[in-house]
Design an enzyme around this catalytic site. Structure first.
Site, PDB file in Angstrom:
ATOM      1  CE1 TYR A  72     -14.889   3.993  51.790  1.00 16.83           C
ATOM      2  CE2 TYR A  72     -15.064   2.727  53.823  1.00 16.83           C
ATOM      3  CZ  TYR A  72     -14.717   3.895  53.156  1.00 16.83           C
ATOM      4  OH  TYR A  72     -14.190   4.953  53.867  1.00 16.83           O
TER       5      TYR A  72
ATOM      6  CD  GLU B 199     -14.935   9.298  58.393  1.00 20.88           C
ATOM      7  OE1 GLU B 199     -15.651   9.003  59.384  1.00 20.88           O
ATOM      8  OE2 GLU B 199     -14.379   8.441  57.681  1.00 20.88           O
TER       9      GLU B 199
ATOM     10  CD1 TRP C  54     -18.251   3.280  55.851  1.00 19.08           C
ATOM     11  CD2 TRP C  54     -18.460   5.440  56.344  1.00 19.08           C
ATOM     12  NE1 TRP C  54     -17.665   3.999  54.833  1.00 19.08           N
ATOM     13  CE2 TRP C  54     -17.779   5.336  55.110  1.00 19.08           C
ATOM     14  CE3 TRP C  54     -18.714   6.723  56.855  1.00 19.08           C
ATOM     15  CZ2 TRP C  54     -17.353   6.440  54.378  1.00 19.08           C
ATOM     16  CZ3 TRP C  54     -18.284   7.825  56.132  1.00 19.08           C
ATOM     17  CH2 TRP C  54     -17.617   7.686  54.919  1.00 19.08           C
TER      18      TRP C  54
END
Length: 201
Positions: free
Chosen positions: A30, A52, A60
């Site tokens: 990522y 988010e 995350w």
């Protein structure tokens, strides 16, 4: 892997990355291929805002692992489709173990889809968000120098709330700005620093 002088970690490929992107292969991929690159399409930006928001209070990595399930649950984050979701869809999603089953966050994703459609009369979500790009970007040498908010993220948060968006606080919006390349918070020695095309090295 060996620590670099200013806090990055040199991987087995010789490239410098922050610690959070240096161990987990998913996070490393990522970081190398997506984080910090410009997102300038409505669907993509709506997805990032949604993810988010779901990330708030969580890691995350948790959200990234669940991303395929999120995309399936929210019709690939197609704003028109999600905007038409009903209370029955909310209940369906609350039973979906593949996603984060938080009622307020699920409802926010639907609310934000509707707000995204409404913004088309004001130039669209992409132009609206990118208006808040700052005139300069941080230059962190170590992770403790990376800010978590900015004047621009505070202003973006307030502006989106006025347009009916939810779960768009200043910290969440700064994370969005990092993720979509509006600011470059790659560490100065990172191999990704300055690769967005938005900011110079």
């Amino acid at each position: 892997m060996t620590p670099a002088a200013n806090g990055s970690i040199i991987g087995d490929d010789g490239l410098a990355r922050p610690a959070w992107a240096s161990v987990d292969p998913m996070l490393r991929d990522y970081y190398d291929n997506e984080w910090g690159l410009p997102v300038r399409d409505e669907r993509g930006l709506y997805e990032r805002i949604s993810l988010e928001a779901f990330q708030a209070g969580l890691s995350w990595a948790t959200i990234l692992r669940k991303r395929p399930a999120f995309r399936a649950a929210f019709s690939d984050f197609h704003p028109e489709t999600v905007a038409a979701f009903t209370e029955a869809d909310v209940e369906r999603l609350m039973l979906d173990a593949g996603i984060v089953r938080n009622r307020l966050k699920i409802q926010a994703a639907i609310t934000n889809a509707r707000a995204t459609l409404a913004l088309r009369d004001d130039g669209g979500l992409v132009d609206f968000v990118w208006r808040f790009q700052p005139t300069s970007t941080p230059e962190p040498a170590s992770l403790d120098q990376v800010p978590t908010t900015s004047a621009e993220s505070v202003a973006l948060s307030k502006a989106l709330r006025k347009k009916g968006f939810a779960f768009v606080g200043p910290t969440t919006m700064f994370a969005l700005m990092e993720a979509i390349g509006m600011v470059d918070t790659h560490l100065l020695d990172s191999h990704r620093r300055g690769t967005s095309g938005v900011w110079p090295r």
